[in-house]
Design a protein around this motif. Structure first.
Motif, PDB file in Angstrom:
ATOM      1  N   LEU A  53      15.846  24.768 -51.433  1.00  0.00           N
ATOM      2  CA  LEU A  53      14.656  23.956 -51.660  1.00  0.00           C
ATOM      3  C   LEU A  53      13.888  24.512 -52.849  1.00  0.00           C
ATOM      4  O   LEU A  53      13.838  25.729 -53.050  1.00  0.00           O
ATOM      5  CB  LEU A  53      13.752  23.957 -50.424  1.00  0.00           C
ATOM      6  CG  LEU A  53      14.345  23.350 -49.151  1.00  0.00           C
ATOM      7  CD1 LEU A  53      13.448  23.652 -47.961  1.00  0.00           C
ATOM      8  CD2 LEU A  53      14.522  21.835 -49.310  1.00  0.00           C
ATOM      9  N   ASP A  55      10.233  24.256 -55.346  1.00  0.00           N
ATOM     10  CA  ASP A  55       8.928  23.746 -55.749  1.00  0.00           C
ATOM     11  C   ASP A  55       9.138  22.855 -56.976  1.00  0.00           C
ATOM     12  O   ASP A  55      10.196  22.893 -57.604  1.00  0.00           O
ATOM     13  CB  ASP A  55       8.016  24.930 -56.067  1.00  0.00           C
ATOM     14  CG  ASP A  55       6.664  24.516 -56.604  1.00  0.00           C
ATOM     15  OD1 ASP A  55       6.049  23.605 -56.016  1.00  0.00           O
ATOM     16  OD2 ASP A  55       6.232  25.096 -57.619  1.00  0.00           O
ATOM     17  N   LYS A 206       1.550  23.932 -48.366  1.00  0.00           N
ATOM     18  CA  LYS A 206       1.941  25.338 -48.391  1.00  0.00           C
ATOM     19  C   LYS A 206       0.697  26.212 -48.600  1.00  0.00           C
ATOM     20  O   LYS A 206      -0.193  25.792 -49.328  1.00  0.00           O
ATOM     21  CB  LYS A 206       2.937  25.593 -49.530  1.00  0.00           C
ATOM     22  CG  LYS A 206       4.230  24.806 -49.432  1.00  0.00           C
ATOM     23  CD  LYS A 206       5.084  24.949 -50.693  1.00  0.00           C
ATOM     24  CE  LYS A 206       4.456  24.271 -51.887  1.00  0.00           C
ATOM     25  NZ  LYS A 206       5.300  24.290 -53.096  1.00  0.00           N
ATOM     26  N   LEU A 212       8.022  23.282 -44.858  1.00  0.00           N
ATOM     27  CA  LEU A 212       9.368  23.798 -45.065  1.00  0.00           C
ATOM     28  C   LEU A 212      10.219  23.677 -43.805  1.00  0.00           C
ATOM     29  O   LEU A 212      11.438  23.492 -43.896  1.00  0.00           O
ATOM     30  CB  LEU A 212       9.312  25.248 -45.535  1.00  0.00           C
ATOM     31  CG  LEU A 212       8.675  25.486 -46.911  1.00  0.00           C
ATOM     32  CD1 LEU A 212       8.876  26.925 -47.347  1.00  0.00           C
ATOM     33  CD2 LEU A 212       9.237  24.534 -47.958  1.00  0.00           C
ATOM     34  N   TRP A 227      17.185  28.907 -48.969  1.00  0.00           N
ATOM     35  CA  TRP A 227      16.281  29.576 -49.915  1.00  0.00           C
ATOM     36  C   TRP A 227      15.217  28.592 -50.364  1.00  0.00           C
ATOM     37  O   TRP A 227      15.496  27.404 -50.584  1.00  0.00           O
ATOM     38  CB  TRP A 227      17.040  30.040 -51.153  1.00  0.00           C
ATOM     39  CG  TRP A 227      18.035  31.123 -50.926  1.00  0.00           C
ATOM     40  CD1 TRP A 227      18.352  31.755 -49.742  1.00  0.00           C
ATOM     41  CD2 TRP A 227      18.864  31.724 -51.921  1.00  0.00           C
ATOM     42  NE1 TRP A 227      19.318  32.692 -49.940  1.00  0.00           N
ATOM     43  CE2 TRP A 227      19.659  32.704 -51.267  1.00  0.00           C
ATOM     44  CE3 TRP A 227      19.017  31.534 -53.285  1.00  0.00           C
ATOM     45  CZ2 TRP A 227      20.586  33.475 -51.955  1.00  0.00           C
ATOM     46  CZ3 TRP A 227      19.943  32.298 -53.975  1.00  0.00           C
ATOM     47  CH2 TRP A 227      20.723  33.269 -53.319  1.00  0.00           C
ATOM     48  N   TYR A 228      14.011  29.112 -50.513  1.00  0.00           N
ATOM     49  CA  TYR A 228      12.950  28.331 -51.161  1.00  0.00           C
ATOM     50  C   TYR A 228      12.567  29.034 -52.450  1.00  0.00           C
ATOM     51  O   TYR A 228      12.267  30.231 -52.452  1.00  0.00           O
ATOM     52  CB  TYR A 228      11.722  28.172 -50.258  1.00  0.00           C
ATOM     53  CG  TYR A 228      10.688  27.247 -50.878  1.00  0.00           C
ATOM     54  CD1 TYR A 228      10.992  25.910 -51.113  1.00  0.00           C
ATOM     55  CD2 TYR A 228       9.436  27.711 -51.252  1.00  0.00           C
ATOM     56  CE1 TYR A 228      10.073  25.056 -51.691  1.00  0.00           C
ATOM     57  CE2 TYR A 228       8.507  26.864 -51.828  1.00  0.00           C
ATOM     58  CZ  TYR A 228       8.834  25.538 -52.048  1.00  0.00           C
ATOM     59  OH  TYR A 228       7.929  24.695 -52.637  1.00  0.00           O
ATOM     60  N   ASP A 236       4.154  29.441 -52.549  1.00  0.00           N
ATOM     61  CA  ASP A 236       5.591  29.238 -52.338  1.00  0.00           C
ATOM     62  C   ASP A 236       6.236  30.384 -51.566  1.00  0.00           C
ATOM     63  O   ASP A 236       6.955  30.156 -50.583  1.00  0.00           O
ATOM     64  CB  ASP A 236       6.294  29.064 -53.691  1.00  0.00           C
ATOM     65  CG  ASP A 236       5.743  27.889 -54.476  1.00  0.00           C
ATOM     66  OD1 ASP A 236       5.381  26.886 -53.845  1.00  0.00           O
ATOM     67  OD2 ASP A 236       5.665  27.976 -55.723  1.00  0.00           O
ATOM     68  N   ALA A 240       7.614  30.318 -47.708  1.00  0.00           N
ATOM     69  CA  ALA A 240       8.999  30.666 -47.360  1.00  0.00           C
ATOM     70  C   ALA A 240       9.037  31.713 -46.255  1.00  0.00           C
ATOM     71  O   ALA A 240       9.789  31.588 -45.281  1.00  0.00           O
ATOM     72  CB  ALA A 240       9.741  31.164 -48.603  1.00  0.00           C
ATOM     73  N   MET A 245      12.424  31.503 -44.317  1.00  0.00           N
ATOM     74  CA  MET A 245      13.426  31.204 -45.340  1.00  0.00           C
ATOM     75  C   MET A 245      13.557  32.365 -46.321  1.00  0.00           C
ATOM     76  O   MET A 245      12.682  33.224 -46.417  1.00  0.00           O
ATOM     77  CB  MET A 245      13.041  29.949 -46.119  1.00  0.00           C
ATOM     78  CG  MET A 245      13.110  28.683 -45.333  1.00  0.00           C
ATOM     79  SD  MET A 245      12.744  27.234 -46.373  1.00  0.00           S
ATOM     80  CE  MET A 245      12.928  25.932 -45.151  1.00  0.00           C
TER      81      MET A 245
END
Length: 283
Positions: A53, A55, A206, A212, A227-228, A236, A240, A245
């Motif tokens: 994922l 941003d 977020k 997420l 993964w973010y 961000d 995560a 994540m």
């Protein structure tokens, strides 16, 4: 087996407690850290990503400008404005709302839908439109915003697609997902992604984990297998971690850390590709 992280990437890991080590053990450990075995170093807590994922702003697309006055002028050109309000009048109304609402938004980690804000601004000024709220939003966006793809991102997205890694976008934004999707279509990268989620459409923003968590369900994997990647530690990387994540900090501008430590910090999309390929290396 997973390969070590490339040397030019910064790994953020807890330091080893060394209070009870002998001097000889400390020397051995220092020599080991200086010459890591390429297949034995295992300091990363990241898993091989089954999905990724991203941003949006300053991660996939470079934010070039935001000119709200140009946006307000464009919307007034399509408005019914019987009392003759000006761009400055609209701008003052929005600033008044923002002074009150943005601190509340940040504290509660919620997002306000742009069409609700439109109503508070335009109805208070007796301004109406013969178009839908989404069409008015798009007129504003096209006049006010300017973006371009981040350097090297299209090549990386192509490689990730070739590896059959599903991808999505999750963005904190005061604009609808359809507007953001329109932008990435204009930039030529929309087809790489299964979906785009804007916080404006999902009520939370977020670093709240719910965005997420929902995105992970849409990809069809556990959060720990995703993964973010984003440019903001405060939003961000924190999101995560909150969602469980892998947290990858895209820090092309070498900004100072203003939030929690990521699992990995990268300075370019080339570094990111090296990281992914390390996890997909067949030995």
């Amino acid at each position: 087996m997973e390969r070590q992280n490339p040397k030019n990437m910064r790994e953020r890991t807890p330091e080893t407690t060394r209070g009870e080590e002998t001097e000889e053990e400390q020397i051995i450990e220092e020599e080991t850290l200086e010459e890591p075995h390429p297949l034995l170093e295992e300091r990363l807590t990241l898993r091989k990503p089954l999905g990724i994922l991203f941003d949006l702003g300053d991660t996939l697309l470079t934010y070039l400008k935001f000119d709200p006055e140009a946006g307000h002028a464009a919307t007034l050109n399509i408005a019914n404005n019987p009392l003759g309000y000006t761009v400055a009048d609209i701008d003052n109304q929005i600033k008044r709302l923002n002074r009150d609402l943005i601190p509340r938004r940040e504290k509660a980690q919620v997002e306000f839908h742009p069409h609700i804000i439109q109503r508070h601004v335009y109805e208070a000024l007796h301004i109406t439109f013969d178009r839908t709220p989404e069409e008015v939003e798009r007129v504003f966006w096209r006049a006010a915003m300017s973006w371009q793809p981040e350097p090297g991102i299209e090549y990386v997205l192509e490689i990730l697609r070739d590896k059959n890694i599903p991808m999505g976008i999750v963005s904190n934004a005061a604009f609808c997902g359809n507007t953001l999707m329109w932008e990435i279509e204009q930039q030529g990268i929309a087809d790489y992604f299964r979906f785009l989620m804007s916080s404006a459409d999902y009520w939370v923003r977020k670093p709240h984990p719910l965005l997420l968590e929902t995105a992970a369900a849409k990809l069809g994997f556990k959060p720990a297998d995703i993964w973010y990647v984003g440019n903001s530690p405060q939003y961000d990387i924190a999101a995560a971690h909150n969602a469980g994540m892998g947290a990858v900090w895209y820090n092309r501008l070498d900004a100072p850390l203003d939030g929690p430590d990521p699992h990995v910090e990268i300075k370019s999309w080339r570094e990111f590709l090296e990281l992914v390929e390390g996890f997909y290396l067949k030995l």
